[in-house]
Design an enzyme around this catalytic site. Structure first.
Site, short mmCIF file in Angstrom:
data_model
loop_
_atom_site.label_atom_id
_atom_site.label_comp_id
_atom_site.label_asym_id
_atom_site.label_seq_id
_atom_site.Cartn_x
_atom_site.Cartn_y
_atom_site.Cartn_z
N CYS A 56 0.83 -1.20 0.00
CA CYS A 56 0.00 0.00 0.00
C CYS A 56 0.87 1.26 0.00
O CYS A 56 1.58 1.49 -0.96
CB CYS A 56 -0.99 -0.03 1.17
SG CYS A 56 -2.32 1.17 1.01
N HIS A 113 -3.77 -4.76 0.38
CA HIS A 113 -3.22 -5.31 1.61
C HIS A 113 -3.33 -6.83 1.56
O HIS A 113 -4.40 -7.36 1.84
CB HIS A 113 -3.98 -4.79 2.82
CG HIS A 113 -3.66 -3.37 3.15
ND1 HIS A 113 -2.68 -3.02 4.06
CD2 HIS A 113 -4.17 -2.21 2.69
CE1 HIS A 113 -2.61 -1.70 4.13
NE2 HIS A 113 -3.51 -1.19 3.31
N GLU A 164 -2.31 -8.94 3.64
CA GLU A 164 -2.58 -9.45 4.99
C GLU A 164 -4.03 -9.28 5.40
O GLU A 164 -4.46 -9.81 6.42
CB GLU A 164 -1.64 -8.78 6.00
CG GLU A 164 -1.99 -7.35 6.41
CD GLU A 164 -1.61 -6.27 5.41
OE1 GLU A 164 -1.31 -6.60 4.25
OE2 GLU A 164 -1.64 -5.08 5.79
#
Lengths: 202, 267
Positions: A79, A181, A183
Site C-alpha cells: 500500500c 493489503h 494481509e
C-alpha cells in the site's frame, strides 16, 4: 527465513506479522537498521501519509533501504509501502520517495468516492513472482486515496481499475509492491505472501 | 474490474460475549466473538464489525483483548465501535489491531475527534456511525440520536453525514432506528439521501431480514456496503447465500470459493 517488517511507527503491524508467520516466515518487527540487517527480506508496511512515511523510513532505515534499492535484499512494499518505492508523490505537497521504481504517486480522480476502500479484482498483465497461481479476477482488499503511475509499464504485473487503471502489483528485480493489503485479503492475500517468500528463496 | 459491494456481519459484544439486540432489548447470548468472526470470514464476509454494547467502561480491557485475538486470527478487515469516547480510546483500539474505529456519540459531542483521528491514523480508519430516526411525516427528515438511541440531538442526519465527511470521516455507518431489529428491510430512502449527499462510502444498517432487503439497500439505496446481524447470526442465511442472490441480480460482490453453503445443512 527471517523477514524484517520495518516499523515506521504509523500503526499496528500485528496483521502483517501474522500474515508472514502463517506463510512460514520468522518475523522481526524492526525499529532500526541493526535489527533489519540480519533479515533475508524486508517488508515495508503501509498506513499513514507519504510525507511521514518517507521521513521515518529515511531516519530509521536509511542503510536497510539503500541495500534494498541496490538489489542486495528483497523488499515488499504494501500500500503506502509500495508508493514509497516510487520517485515522488503529490500527497500533501510534493515529496521524494525512494525512487527505486521510476514514476509518480497521484490522487484518484474526483469522479469516484475516495478512498478506494474495499475488495476489487485484479487483471494479471504479465508473468510475475507474486501472482504465481493467481488468476485474473481474484479479489484483494484495497484502502488508498493515491495511486502509482510508473514511468515504465513493464513493472506493472497486475492492474486494477477504480476511476483510473493503475498497478495493483509491481515488480522490478528484487523489489516488489502491492497496492492492496495481502494481509487483509483472506486466502488470496495469503497466496501472495507465500509467493513473496518463495521468490526470496530463489 | 469493479469495486465490489461489501457485506458486513455485525457482532454485538457484551462483556466479551456475542449478543444481538432486537430493538435494543431482548438480548440473546450466542458465543465467542473471535470464533464468530472467523466463521463469517469462511462464509465470505468482506469485513466484520464489532459493536461493544457493554454499559460500563469496566470491561474496556475485555474488549481490547478480543480486538487483539481477532487481529491475530482474522485475515479480513474489522471495525470496532461502541464506547470509544476519546482520542486515547481511538488509539488504544487501533493499536490493539482493529482496522477501523466507529465513533458515534463522541463524534457528535466533539467532532474534532474525527479530525484528530483521521490526521494521525488516516481517514480510512475513522467511521462515523449515525443512528437516525424519522421525524415529521410530509417531508421526511431524520434526526440523529446518541447514547445508544436514547438521546435526541435535534441534528439532521443528512447534514451530520456531510459534516462528518468534512471533518475527515472515511466512511458513514448509517443505522435506521425505526427499522433496526424489524427485519422489514432497510430505510432505503434515508440510505439513498445520505449516499447521494456524501462522497465517502455509506454502510446501510438496520432492518435486514432477507437477501432482497440487502439488494434494495445496495441498489435503490445506493449504499456501498450492507451491515446485518440477526439474519447471519441465527443462521437464516449465510453470507455466501446473500452474495449468490446479489450476483444473480447483477450486483458486483466478491465471491469466495466453497463459501456458499446453506445454513440449513449446517444447523
Amino acid at each position: 527465513m527471517k523477514v524484517a517488517v520495518l516499523d515506521l511507527g504509523m500503526g499496528n503491524l500485528l496483521s502483517i506479522r501474522r500474515g508472514l508467520e502463517r506463510a512460514g516466515a520468522e518475523v522481526v518487527v524492526a525499529q532500526s537498521n541493526g535489527e533489519a540487517a540480519c533479515a533475508d527480506a524486508l517488508v515495508l508496511p503501509g498506513v499513514g501519509a507519504f510525507r511521514d512515511g518517507i521521513r521515518a523510513l529515511r531516519e530509521r532505515f536509511g542503510e536497510a533501504t539503500d541495500a534494498a534499492c541496490q538489489g542486495k535484499i528483497p523488499i515488499l512494499g504494501i500500500c503506502l509501502g509500495m508508493q514509497l518505492l516510487f520517485t515522488r508523490s503529490y500527497e500533501g505537497g510534493e515529496h521524494h520517495g525512494l525512487g527505486v521504481i521510476r514514476g509518480d504517486v497521484v490522487k484518484l480522480p474526483p469522479t469516484v468516492k475516495v478512498p478506494h476502500m474495499g475488495w476489487n479484482s485484479i487483471k494479471v498483465l504479465r508473468e510475475g513472482e507474486l501472482t504465481r497461481g493467481i488468476g485474473d479476477g481474484e479479489y484483494f482488499y484495497f484502502v488508498h486515496s493515491y495511486y502509482c503511475l510508473p514511468a515504465e509499464g513493464s513493472v506493472t504485473i497486475a492492474a486494477t481499475e477504480y476511476g483510473s487503471t493503475f498497478p495493483a502489483v509491481v515488480e522490478k528485480g528484487a523489489v516488489f509492491g502491492t497496492q492492496f493489503h495481502p494481509e487483509k485479503s483472506g486466502s488470496a492475500g495469503g497466496a501472495v505472501i507465500r509467493n513473496f517468500l518463495e521468490a526470496v528463496k530463489r | 474490474m469493479t469495486l465490489t459491494k461489501r457485506i458486513i456481519p455485525c457482532l454485538d459484544v457484551d462483556k466479551g460475549r456475542v449478543v444481538k439486540g432486537i430493538k435494543f432489548v431482548n438480548l440473546r447470548d450466542a458465543g465467542d466473538p473471535v470464533e464468530q468472526a472467523l466463521e463469517y470470514e469462511r462464509q465470505g464476509a468482506d469485513e466484520i464489525v464489532f459493536l461493544d454494547i457493554t454499559a460500563s467502561s469496566d470491561n474496556r480491557e475485555t474488549m481490547l483483548e478480543i480486538v487483539r485475538k481477532t487481529a491475530y486470527e482474522l485475515s479480513i478487515p474489522f471495525t470496532v465501535g461502541g464506547g470509544i469516547r476519546s482520542y486515547a480510546d481511538v488509539r488504544r483500539v487501533l493499536m490493539a489491531g482493529a482496522d477501523k474505529v466507529s465513533l458515534n456519540t463522541a463524534a457528535v459531542k466533539n467532532p474534532k475527534l474525527i479530525t484528530e483521528g483521521a490526521e494521525i491514523f488516516g481517514s480510512q480508519c475513522i467511521v462515523v456511525a449515525i443512528d437516525a430516526k424519522r421525524v415529521g411525516c410530509e417531508e421526511p427528515r431524520w434526526e440523529v440520536y446518541t447514547h445508544g438511541g436514547r438521546v435526541a440531538t435535534g441534528i439532521d442526519a443528512v447534514a451530520w453525514a456531510v459534516k462528518a465527511e468534512e471533518m475527515g470521516a472515511g466512511e458513514i455507518l448509517l443505522t435506521s432506528m425505526d427499522f433496526d431489529g424489524s427485519k422489514d428491510g432497510y430505510d432505503v430512502e434515508l440510505t439513498r439521501r445520505v449516499s447521494e449527499s456524501v462522497n465517502i462510502p455509506v454502510i446501510a444498517s438496520g432492518g435486514a431480514g432477507n437477501p432482497a432487503h440487502i439488494y434494495e439497500a445496495l441498489t435503490a439505496g445506493k449504499a456501498d456496503a450492507a451491515l446485518a446481524a440477526s439474519i447471519f447470526h441465527y443462521a437464516e442465511f449465510t453470507v455466501g447465500e446473500v452474495k449468490e442472490y446479489l450476483l444473480e441480480r447483477g450486483v458486483p460482490v466478491r465471491t469466495v470459493r466453497g463459501a456458499v453453503r446453506s445454513c440449513k445443512n449446517a444447523v
